[in-house]
Design a protein around this motif. Sequence first.
Motif, PDB file in Angstrom:
ATOM      1  N   ILE A 171       0.837  -1.214   0.082  1.00 58.07           N
ATOM      2  CA  ILE A 171      -0.063  -0.116  -0.021  1.00 58.07           C
ATOM      3  C   ILE A 171       0.936   1.189   0.015  1.00 58.07           C
ATOM      4  O   ILE A 171       0.647   2.183  -0.681  1.00 58.07           O
ATOM      5  CB  ILE A 171      -1.002  -0.021   1.269  1.00 58.07           C
ATOM      6  N   GLU A 172       1.940   1.351   0.842  1.00 57.51           N
ATOM      7  CA  GLU A 172       2.760   2.256   0.832  1.00 57.51           C
ATOM      8  C   GLU A 172       3.569   2.584  -0.337  1.00 57.51           C
ATOM      9  O   GLU A 172       3.696   3.828  -1.016  1.00 57.51           O
ATOM     10  CB  GLU A 172       3.956   2.253   1.929  1.00 57.51           C
ATOM     11  N   ALA A 173       3.931   1.502  -1.049  1.00 60.87           N
ATOM     12  CA  ALA A 173       4.642   1.671  -2.438  1.00 60.87           C
ATOM     13  C   ALA A 173       3.489   2.163  -3.498  1.00 60.87           C
ATOM     14  O   ALA A 173       4.012   2.937  -4.330  1.00 60.87           O
ATOM     15  CB  ALA A 173       4.950   0.331  -2.908  1.00 60.87           C
ATOM     16  N   ALA A 174       2.351   1.699  -3.410  1.00 61.12           N
ATOM     17  CA  ALA A 174       1.547   2.029  -4.481  1.00 61.12           C
ATOM     18  C   ALA A 174       1.373   3.806  -4.101  1.00 61.12           C
ATOM     19  O   ALA A 174       0.991   4.433  -5.022  1.00 61.12           O
ATOM     20  CB  ALA A 174       0.170   1.304  -4.178  1.00 61.12           C
ATOM     21  N   ARG A 175       1.368   4.015  -2.800  1.00 60.83           N
ATOM     22  CA  ARG A 175       0.842   5.541  -2.683  1.00 60.83           C
ATOM     23  C   ARG A 175       1.995   6.270  -3.330  1.00 60.83           C
ATOM     24  O   ARG A 175       1.672   7.361  -3.599  1.00 60.83           O
ATOM     25  CB  ARG A 175       0.771   5.494  -1.023  1.00 60.83           C
ATOM     26  N   ARG A 176       3.258   5.901  -2.937  1.00 57.92           N
ATOM     27  CA  ARG A 176       4.329   6.675  -3.195  1.00 57.92           C
ATOM     28  C   ARG A 176       4.311   6.853  -4.861  1.00 57.92           C
ATOM     29  O   ARG A 176       4.833   7.657  -5.282  1.00 57.92           O
ATOM     30  CB  ARG A 176       5.651   5.919  -2.913  1.00 57.92           C
ATOM     31  N   ASP A 177       3.777   5.647  -5.529  1.00 53.70           N
ATOM     32  CA  ASP A 177       3.987   5.789  -6.904  1.00 53.70           C
ATOM     33  C   ASP A 177       2.786   6.648  -7.490  1.00 53.70           C
ATOM     34  O   ASP A 177       2.758   7.245  -8.345  1.00 53.70           O
ATOM     35  CB  ASP A 177       3.724   4.410  -7.568  1.00 53.70           C
ATOM     36  N   ALA A 178       1.713   6.824  -6.780  1.00 50.44           N
ATOM     37  CA  ALA A 178       0.515   7.439  -7.342  1.00 50.44           C
ATOM     38  C   ALA A 178       0.840   8.758  -7.143  1.00 50.44           C
ATOM     39  O   ALA A 178       0.162   9.767  -7.808  1.00 50.44           O
ATOM     40  CB  ALA A 178      -0.879   6.946  -6.296  1.00 50.44           C
TER      41      ALA A 178
END
Length: 180
Positions: free
Chosen positions: A158-165
């Motif tokens: 989730i954190e990685a997806a948030r950083r990418d988004a």
Amino acid sequence: MQRMLTTLALSAWAGFSAVSAAGLLRETGLLTAPDGVAGFVAALPLPLPLGLAAPDAAAFAAILASLATGLGATLAWLHAAPRGNAERAEPIAASLLTAFFGLYVAASLSGSPLAGLFGEGPGFLFALALSFGALLFDHLVSIDDTGDREFDAAMRAIEAARRDALPRRERRHSSESDQG
């Protein structure tokens, strides 16, 4: 440190067993030297002599010494390097605690003077119940943490997806403001 409650409980029972075994050996007359272990045991405020015949006191001392040795080995096994050792040591620890209960019940029901070793009232049984509770608590707390690892992996994803988004959203906002 894992299994702290179990370690504390089993250590206390090992100490009780060892000191009681030494006291019973003193009662048999096998520990008579004024120095060393006999001197240490003579200084302890034990509820001895219990009035057991020498052979009976020696037999009970052997049982208690065996319990102390088993508890010490179980403690070493609980803290050995591979994690699987703890799961294999827990039933042994429970068996040794059950042996204390059996010894208490046998001494109490038979009217043996050995029952005096366990004190008056429910204190012994309460301490034994707390020890079983400690063993159970430590077991439940240390059950395979697969769920924790899966939760941590999901949170990292989730954190990685948030950083990418975030950068994509910023690019989209800047391109919309350039067009508007």
